[in-house]
Design an enzyme around this catalytic site. Structure first.
Site, short mmCIF file in Angstrom:
data_model
loop_
_atom_site.label_atom_id
_atom_site.label_comp_id
_atom_site.label_asym_id
_atom_site.label_seq_id
_atom_site.Cartn_x
_atom_site.Cartn_y
_atom_site.Cartn_z
N THR B 162 8.37 5.75 2.76
CA THR B 162 9.13 4.98 1.74
C THR B 162 7.98 4.57 1.05
OG1 THR B 162 8.77 3.06 3.18
CG2 THR B 162 10.82 3.82 2.89
N LYS B 188 6.54 6.51 10.14
CA LYS B 188 6.70 5.82 8.92
C LYS B 188 6.27 4.39 9.09
CE LYS B 188 8.90 3.97 6.62
NZ LYS B 188 9.10 2.71 6.10
N THR B 199 8.81 -2.83 12.92
CA THR B 199 8.19 -2.72 11.72
C THR B 199 8.09 -1.31 11.53
OG1 THR B 199 6.03 -2.66 12.67
CG2 THR B 199 7.19 -4.71 12.32
N GLU B 280 -0.35 -1.60 3.43
CA GLU B 280 -0.24 -1.48 1.98
C GLU B 280 -1.46 -2.16 1.33
OE1 GLU B 280 4.53 -1.77 1.80
OE2 GLU B 280 3.47 -3.47 1.76
N ASN B 403 3.80 -5.35 -3.56
CA ASN B 403 4.79 -6.20 -3.16
C ASN B 403 5.20 -7.11 -3.95
OD1 ASN B 403 5.34 -5.24 -0.40
ND2 ASN B 403 3.20 -5.74 -0.05
N SER B 408 12.14 -4.09 -7.98
CA SER B 408 12.76 -4.00 -9.44
C SER B 408 12.49 -2.87 -10.28
CB SER B 408 12.07 -5.20 -10.51
OG SER B 408 12.37 -6.64 -9.65
#
Lengths: 408, 408
Positions: B162, B188, B199, B280, B403, B408
């Protein structure tokens, strides 16, 4: 350390007018503990007969001044009292040197003010692990003593600031038996803010008379509903201290008085919310209302899991109504939840219910709502009567900027 | 959603060569579940006689595929098995529709492959709360079936990504009784990463033969020391799944074989650390070694408190040897600590001991060390024999960017 140039967008319009509290005087000074060109030490001297109650960080690595205060609270409560606070240096994790600094400062304050040393309380806030240059504080005690004034509480609020972008104050007045009793408090704190007492310095004064053990009991209960319900970053300071001083100068006994307790809780909540509003990098003030939990404790666990989730906090920063992250946070909290009984609202907008998005939910409505500065996220677990409200702020680039460069 | 354009600076130089595992074939396809122009579904089909063990998120708001897998693990273990995974949509918090999707997909996989439905395991990863367009997956099953290959494990690693910036794989080979047994796994995960299983999606395959209950026992124990010891942001996904499949095709029984267990744990740790390396926004890979705690559980509590502290993580991002924040995190963890028995090192540099900064500590040494990409923070509590190691990354502007704009 990072230079803070901008006041938080969530700050109140101005510092409130605080009533003078009979029986307490304040003074501040530039001692150059670490900062230059600003006040960094405040002294408060309290008249004989003052009851002092306190709550403190539960950190296992508490700073020397906290350990000293904890020993003294609940001790003899006759005679006068004094509070000395410095900013810029936390005197935390400074080994035996830290204890020596506290002893030197408290003895010097005692000598300068005539307050018995067992009634001299100190706090230090700022960098951890560096020796406190206590001589700089001690050399200013005569100047502090001669500057004591009933009207200097706002100066005191400024002197205790570290990364705060505005000074914090709140007050209340309440009628008891035809007489007016006043409460005024100040606070500092903007990062390293999480419950378990946690994470800031707060000093509240009242001219009511309340016997020490009753004062302590009231303070501890109300802390659980105010300062222990806020979080900026889930981190808990080694230095946090709340002292509540009742001078009794009004002659009014407020022990077990419900109106007084309510007024005090209002002042505490106001100060707690101001700390969140000064959260490092904050652009949104968020109230998280949890209802329908199996117990109040479960509700608070869920509320804090939501409030501390980096994914929830960044979604709020991005004005993204990402309710899936609320579901995630509830799921991970460890408290009881049933996916299919949960409902979630943003403000008045019902987002999710019965285990899925609400049939009438329109994302554009929620996206519009998220653009506001003060947000309410309401979660009902559908399991019982437990409830709790917690307050937090968003997680932004501003937080990273302030904290990736605080110390150097 | 945010476009991920750059590979993590902590990524391995390249995807490793993974051995083909006898008894398992892979296929991937572009089903357009959410993403366009990339594969987003992978199918693995396992030969009859394969034992399947699994560990799953402990979230109370688990996704429908997780609940389905949990029901099936430990059931009949004869016959073949299949794993189908889609990315782009987590099928989480989708109410009864979510269960319907799982039923439709698993029945269709069963029909297409001949695998009994109670041996068809699925996972979904991506956005929460949106209905899974399962027809898009089902319509690709024939294409998937005809594409099955022993050599497509790397494609499978890509199809399940992802926000990952690189595919994750690891392998080991071990000699048992003169024969070679192989283990290969893919994973992943890059955000919403915290223990409690947690997670991520992980699939590990071996041609060893291990009876199901023994396989499950080994997997659960090793998860506690590998995947449950990593954290990116303290957030726990609703979907996390680790499946371990032992096809037995090598003919070698590895039940209770220590060399096999060690090799498997190595593969798991390698994959877990790759997830952290793809955290991230991460720019630093941090190993936190806690020793001298009152118990192993206490050591892990301290390690995770340090690893999850936003103030510690931002200090690391800022290359600031701010050991005061380590002290703070230890203090708030809730596990036993004595300020004056604590020692802290950055790499080989002893920073703090005996409740204060070490006499030989020079901040410039530590500042130089913090510029490295792989860091070790070692904490000794001085209390007992408890120890634990956890792995995490720093908290940077990149995390906020990813994040605050994911959905959106």
């Amino acid at each position: 350390m990072a230079t803070i140039t901008k006041v938080s967008p969530l700050a109140p319009a101005s510092f409130p007018e605080l009533p003078a509290i009979d029986g307490v005087r304040f003074a501040t000074v530039e001692a150059g503990v670490r900062y230059q060109g600003r006040t960094d030490v405040m002294l408060a001297v309290l008249d004989p007969g003052t009851s002092v109650a306190g709550v403190f960080t539960r950190s296992a690595t508490r700073a020397a001044p906290v350990l000293d205060c904890q020993e003294k609270i609940g001790g003899p409560s006759d005679g006068p009292a004094a509070i000395l606070v410095n900013s810029g240096n936390a005197n935390a994790f400074t080994g035996h040197y830290g204890q020596t600094s506290v002893a030197e400062v408290t003895q010097a304050v005692s000598k300068a003010t005539g307050v018995p040393v067992e009634r001299v309380f100190t706090s230090s806030t700022g960098v951890i692990g560096e020796p406190l240059p206590h001589d700089r504080i001690i050399s200013q005690l005569e100047a502090l003593k001669s500057g004591l004034s009933r009207h200097a509480i706002k100066d005191a609020a400024r002197a205790i600031m570290t990364t705060d972008t505005f000074p914090k104050g709140a007050s209340a007045q309440v009628e008891i038996g035809g007489k007016t009793v006043s409460i005024a408090g100040i606070a500092k704190g903007s990062g390293m803010i999480a419950p378990d007492m946690a994470t800031m310095l707060v000093y509240i004064f009242t001219d009511a008379r309340v016997e020490q053990s009753a004062l302590q009991e009231m303070l501890s209960a109300q802390t659980d509903r105010t300062f222990n319900c806020i979080t900026v970053d889930s981190d808990t300071s080694t230095s946090d201290t709340l002292l509540l001083c009742a001078t009794g100068a009004s002659g009014v006994d407020a022990t077990a008085n419900a109106a007084f307790a309510e007024a005090l809780e209002g002042v505490m909540l106001d100060l707690a919310q101001q700390v969140v509003r000064d959260g490092e990098g904050a652009t949104k003030f968020v109230e998280i209302r949890v209802t329908g939990a199996a117990s109040d404790a479960d509700a608070k666990t869920h509320g804090l899991a939501i409030a501390n989730s980096p994914l929830v906090k960044t979604a709020i920063a991005g004005e993204d109504p990402n309710w899936g992250r609320i579901v995630m946070a509830i799921g991970k909290s460890g408290a009881a939840a049933d996916r299919d009984k949960l409902s979630i609202s943003f403000g008045d907008i019902l987002v999710a219910e019965n285990g899925w998005v609400s049939p009438n939910y329109r994302e554009e409505d929620a996206a519009e709502y998220m653009k506001g500065q003060d947000l309410v996220i309401a979660v009902d677990l559908g399991l019982g009567e437990g409830k709790s409200t917690v307050w937090t702020c968003d997680l932004t680039h501003g937080y990273i900027e302030i904290n990736a460069d605080y110390r150097s």
